[in-house]
Design a protein around this motif. Sequence first.
Motif, PDB file in Angstrom:
ATOM      1  N   ASN A 117      27.087  46.293  57.501  1.00 51.99           N
ATOM      2  CA  ASN A 117      27.543  44.903  57.598  1.00 51.99           C
ATOM      3  C   ASN A 117      27.943  44.321  56.257  1.00 51.99           C
ATOM      4  O   ASN A 117      28.920  43.575  56.157  1.00 51.99           O
ATOM      5  N   VAL A 118      27.195  44.617  55.202  1.00 54.62           N
ATOM      6  CA  VAL A 118      27.375  43.965  53.904  1.00 54.62           C
ATOM      7  C   VAL A 118      27.875  44.982  52.886  1.00 54.62           C
ATOM      8  O   VAL A 118      27.308  46.067  52.744  1.00 54.62           O
ATOM      9  N   ALA A 119      28.943  44.622  52.175  1.00 50.25           N
ATOM     10  CA  ALA A 119      29.461  45.463  51.096  1.00 50.25           C
ATOM     11  C   ALA A 119      29.601  44.616  49.844  1.00 50.25           C
ATOM     12  O   ALA A 119      30.219  43.549  49.873  1.00 50.25           O
ATOM     13  N   ASN A 120      29.025  45.083  48.742  1.00 49.25           N
ATOM     14  CA  ASN A 120      29.077  44.376  47.467  1.00 49.25           C
ATOM     15  C   ASN A 120      29.971  45.120  46.481  1.00 49.25           C
ATOM     16  O   ASN A 120      30.052  46.344  46.502  1.00 49.25           O
ATOM     17  N   LEU A 121      30.593  44.370  45.599  1.00 45.53           N
ATOM     18  CA  LEU A 121      31.364  44.949  44.504  1.00 45.53           C
ATOM     19  C   LEU A 121      31.130  44.080  43.278  1.00 45.53           C
ATOM     20  O   LEU A 121      31.388  42.875  43.300  1.00 45.53           O
ATOM     21  N   THR A 122      30.619  44.687  42.220  1.00 46.47           N
ATOM     22  CA  THR A 122      30.199  43.919  41.049  1.00 46.47           C
ATOM     23  C   THR A 122      31.372  43.361  40.271  1.00 46.47           C
ATOM     24  O   THR A 122      31.351  42.191  39.859  1.00 46.47           O
ATOM     25  N   SER A 123      32.415  44.144  40.067  1.00 41.37           N
ATOM     26  CA  SER A 123      33.530  43.654  39.261  1.00 41.37           C
ATOM     27  C   SER A 123      34.795  44.420  39.600  1.00 41.37           C
ATOM     28  O   SER A 123      34.754  45.521  40.161  1.00 41.37           O
ATOM     29  N   TYR A 124      35.922  43.817  39.236  1.00 45.52           N
ATOM     30  CA  TYR A 124      37.228  44.455  39.412  1.00 45.52           C
ATOM     31  C   TYR A 124      38.186  43.815  38.415  1.00 45.52           C
ATOM     32  O   TYR A 124      38.196  42.594  38.277  1.00 45.52           O
ATOM     33  N   PRO A 125      39.054  44.540  37.736  1.00 49.00           N
ATOM     34  CA  PRO A 125      39.081  46.013  37.789  1.00 49.00           C
ATOM     35  C   PRO A 125      37.941  46.602  36.976  1.00 49.00           C
ATOM     36  O   PRO A 125      37.220  45.909  36.288  1.00 49.00           O
ATOM     37  N   ASN A 142      46.734  44.632  39.830  1.00 51.72           N
ATOM     38  CA  ASN A 142      45.781  45.478  39.106  1.00 51.72           C
ATOM     39  C   ASN A 142      46.127  45.455  37.626  1.00 51.72           C
ATOM     40  O   ASN A 142      46.835  46.310  37.112  1.00 51.72           O
ATOM     41  N   ASN A 143      45.652  44.400  36.925  1.00 52.49           N
ATOM     42  CA  ASN A 143      45.853  44.354  35.479  1.00 52.49           C
ATOM     43  C   ASN A 143      44.652  43.697  34.824  1.00 52.49           C
ATOM     44  O   ASN A 143      43.863  42.997  35.472  1.00 52.49           O
ATOM     45  N   ALA A 144      44.514  43.915  33.520  1.00 57.46           N
ATOM     46  CA  ALA A 144      43.307  43.515  32.807  1.00 57.46           C
ATOM     47  C   ALA A 144      43.135  42.010  32.744  1.00 57.46           C
ATOM     48  O   ALA A 144      42.020  41.514  32.542  1.00 57.46           O
ATOM     49  N   GLY A 145      44.195  41.241  32.920  1.00 56.90           N
ATOM     50  CA  GLY A 145      44.094  39.796  32.849  1.00 56.90           C
ATOM     51  C   GLY A 145      43.657  39.131  34.138  1.00 56.90           C
ATOM     52  O   GLY A 145      43.398  37.931  34.159  1.00 56.90           O
ATOM     53  N   VAL A 146      43.591  39.895  35.202  1.00 53.91           N
ATOM     54  CA  VAL A 146      43.172  39.366  36.505  1.00 53.91           C
ATOM     55  C   VAL A 146      41.834  39.994  36.837  1.00 53.91           C
ATOM     56  O   VAL A 146      41.760  41.193  37.150  1.00 53.91           O
ATOM     57  N   ARG A 147      40.758  39.214  36.755  1.00 52.49           N
ATOM     58  CA  ARG A 147      39.411  39.771  36.809  1.00 52.49           C
ATOM     59  C   ARG A 147      38.559  39.042  37.845  1.00 52.49           C
ATOM     60  O   ARG A 147      38.608  37.817  37.966  1.00 52.49           O
ATOM     61  N   PHE A 148      37.760  39.849  38.544  1.00 55.08           N
ATOM     62  CA  PHE A 148      36.854  39.331  39.565  1.00 55.08           C
ATOM     63  C   PHE A 148      35.441  39.822  39.272  1.00 55.08           C
ATOM     64  O   PHE A 148      35.242  40.980  38.899  1.00 55.08           O
ATOM     65  N   THR A 149      34.459  38.928  39.467  1.00 54.93           N
ATOM     66  CA  THR A 149      33.059  39.264  39.227  1.00 54.93           C
ATOM     67  C   THR A 149      32.217  38.784  40.402  1.00 54.93           C
ATOM     68  O   THR A 149      32.284  37.602  40.759  1.00 54.93           O
ATOM     69  N   GLY A 150      31.458  39.677  41.005  1.00 57.22           N
ATOM     70  CA  GLY A 150      30.530  39.315  42.063  1.00 57.22           C
ATOM     71  C   GLY A 150      31.218  39.042  43.386  1.00 57.22           C
ATOM     72  O   GLY A 150      31.439  37.894  43.761  1.00 57.22           O
ATOM     73  N   MET A 151      31.528  40.112  44.133  1.00 59.42           N
ATOM     74  CA  MET A 151      32.235  39.981  45.414  1.00 59.42           C
ATOM     75  C   MET A 151      31.405  40.584  46.532  1.00 59.42           C
ATOM     76  O   MET A 151      30.717  41.587  46.339  1.00 59.42           O
ATOM     77  N   VAL A 152      31.508  39.986  47.718  1.00 62.17           N
ATOM     78  CA  VAL A 152      30.786  40.502  48.874  1.00 62.17           C
ATOM     79  C   VAL A 152      31.633  40.287  50.126  1.00 62.17           C
ATOM     80  O   VAL A 152      32.312  39.272  50.264  1.00 62.17           O
ATOM     81  N   THR A 153      31.608  41.272  51.004  1.00 63.97           N
ATOM     82  CA  THR A 153      32.169  41.104  52.342  1.00 63.97           C
ATOM     83  C   THR A 153      31.064  41.359  53.353  1.00 63.97           C
ATOM     84  O   THR A 153      30.142  42.138  53.116  1.00 63.97           O
TER      85      THR A 153
END
Length: 713
Positions: free
Chosen positions: A705-713, A669-680
Amino acid sequence: MTAAPSHAASPAAASARAAAALPTVWATVMSAASGRCLDAKAADTANGTVVQQYGCNDTTAQQWSFTATSDGYVRINSRNDASQVVDVADFSTADSAPVHLWAYGGGANQQWLPVDDGGGAYHFVNRNSGKCLDVPAASTADSVQLQQYTCNGSAAQRFQVVPVAPSSGDPDLGPNVVVFDPSMSPSAIQGKLNSIFRQQETNQFGSQRHAVLFKPGAYSADVNVGFYTQVLGLGLSPDAVTVNGAVHAEADWFQGNATQNFWRGAENLSVNPTGGADRWAVSQAASYRRMHLRGNLALDDGGWSSGGYLADSKVDGQVDSGSQQQWLTRNSQLGSWTGSNWNMVFVGSQGVPSTTFPRPPYSTVAQSPVTREKPFLYVDGNGAYQVFVPSVRTNSTATSWANGTPPGTSLSLDTFYIVKQGASAAQINAALAAGKNLLVTPGVYHLNQTLNVTRPDTVVLGLGLATFVPDNGITAMKVADVDGVKIAGLLFDAGTTNSPSLLEVGPNGSSASHSADPTSLHDVYVRVGGAGVGKATTGLVVNSDNVIGDHMWIWRADHGSGVGWTSNSSDTGLIVNGDNVTMYGLFVEHFQKYQTVWNGNGGRTYFYQNEMPYDPPNQAAWMNGSTQGYAAYKVADSVTSHQAYGLGSYCYFNVNPSVTAAHAIEAPNNAGVRFTGMVTVSLGGTGTISHVINNTGGPSNSTTNVANLTSYP
C-alpha cells in the motif's frame, strides 16, 4: 493608516508613551505566560497581602489602576483599596524578591516603568531594582506569588493590560458575526457558542457561516468549533485573549472519524485547556494559526484524520498527531511532537523532530525562506477596529509574535468596504475601484461579474469562511499583476456553469517582479461540487511572480451533492505559471487530469497532499495520451529550478479498482529540480500508483500500500 509600535525610540520617550498608553480606567493585568490575572490574595487590603496570579474572575481583587509618579513611572493601585500598591518587599534588589501590597509611601520599590511590548502588552521595571515584574518559572498555576527578576524579555514578564469597562462602538459586521466582551456573562457566552455549534456540527455543505470574535481579556468557555465557523481573538497578540476551558474540534458527529472535519478555523487566541490538554481533530481547510496553547494538543479523535495546518503558533506541551495521515507545522514553537503516519512536514519551527524521512516520515526544514502571516482583525487600545497586515519575513524560525507585536502595518477599518449579505458584485467592484480594501463578512455571495483587484497592497479578508460563487461561468476573482495583494479567509465555490478558473492571480503573461512585496494567499479554499453541481476547468491559476501560498485546499468534491465524473467536472486544481512562487501547505485533490501543473521557475513547495480522482469509470476514461492516468504533481519539462519537500499522493479508485496511475509526480530529470520526502499510498489497496516520481519508486497497490522515496534525483 498607522504603523506598528516602534521599539527604536529613546528610552525616555518610549517610557512616557507607554505610561500615557496605559488605560485610565480600572484594568486587569493578565500574564502572557499563564493567561492568569494579577490578584490580591483573598481580596485582602492589608500591608503584606500577597500579589499572586489567579484565574481571571472579574472581581475587584483583580482590578488595578495606574497613577503616574514621575519620569514615566507609575504606581499600580489595588481597586479594593487604592492606597495599596504593588510593592517589592523590603526594598530588595535581588532576583526572586517577592511582590506584595503595601500602603504607598513614594518608595522607589513601589514604582514601575511600563515598557510597551505592543498590542496592549507591557513589562514593568521596578524603579528601585531595575528588575522586572515576573511570574516565577513562567508557572501556569493559581496562587503563585509574583516576584521581581532580571529582565529577560520572556512571556513570564509580559502582561496584557485590559480595561475593565467594555469598549463601545462596534462596527456593523452583519448578523453572522458575534463579538464577545469579557464583561459579558459566561453563561450567556456559552449559550451562544452552544447554539452556533449545534447548528454547524454536521452542517458540512450548508450555507450558514459564522465568525466568533473575542475582545481582549479572559473568558471561561468551551468553544467547540463546527463547520464554517471561525473563532478568533481581537488582540494584537494571541495572549491578549485567554480562554480558560477549550477551543477544540471534535469528530463525535462522525463516530470519531475526522476525515471530513473541514472548513473551520481557530486564530489569535491563547488557551488554558481544562485538564491540561485540548483537541484539534481535523482534516483539510481547518487552520490552527497564531494560537498559544498552554498544554498538550491532540490532532485526532480516535478515528482517522486527514491532514491539517498549524502555523505561527506556540504549544507549550506536546503535540500528538495520532491517526493524522499528514500534517504541516510552519513557523511554530512546540514543547515536543509525537506521532507519525505517512507525511509529517515541519518548516521554520522549534521543538520539532530532527529525524528524517522515511522512518519516521518526517521532513524538517530549519527555516521558512519567505513568509507573510495572515492579516487579522483586532481592537486597538481605544476600542477601534483595525486590520493588522504583517510584514514579509525571510529565513524565519518560530512565531512572528514571540517578542511582542511583529513588524507590520495597521489599517483603519475606514479603509475597508464591509461586504455584508445582499452586496452585489457591482457594489464590491465599485469599492475596489475606489481604492477600498474588503472585509467580507460571513455568508455566501453569488457573483454575476468578476471581482477585479487592481490596486497594489489591497487586502481582501474574509470572516467565517465567506464564500464567493460565480453564477454565469465567469472567474470569481482576478488579481492584477501588482505588488502586495493579500487574499485571506475565503472559499471560492464553483457555480453550475463552467468557469475557466475560480481565482486568477495575475493575468496571462505576467512578468513583473514582486520580490520586495509579494502577493500572498492565506487560508484560501477552492471547491468544485459538494454543495451542489459545480464546474470549473481550473481551480486556481497563478500567473504572477513571487506569490506566497499560505495554506490552500483546492478540492473537486468526492462526496456531497452534484458529485460524479460528468457532473462536477474539472481538469486541474492548480496551475503555476509565475516564477519564484512559494507554497506552504498545499492540498489539491480529485481533479480529472493533472492535479497541479508547475510551469514557472524557482518554485518551492513545503508540504503537498493529494488524492487522485476516486471516480474514473475505467482506464480508457483516464488516459494522458498513452500514459495511464495523470500525475498528481507535474513540473513542466521546461523548468530548470524547483524544490519540493514532503509530498504525498494517494489513490482510491472506488468506482473501478483496476484503474492505474503511472506516476504520482512527473518532473524533468535535472539537478535543479529536486524533491525530498515523497510517499504514495493505495488506500485500502484500491487501485495502483505504479511509480512515485517518473519511473522511480513504487508501486503502491493491493500488495504494497505505501511506497516511500527519500529524494529525487
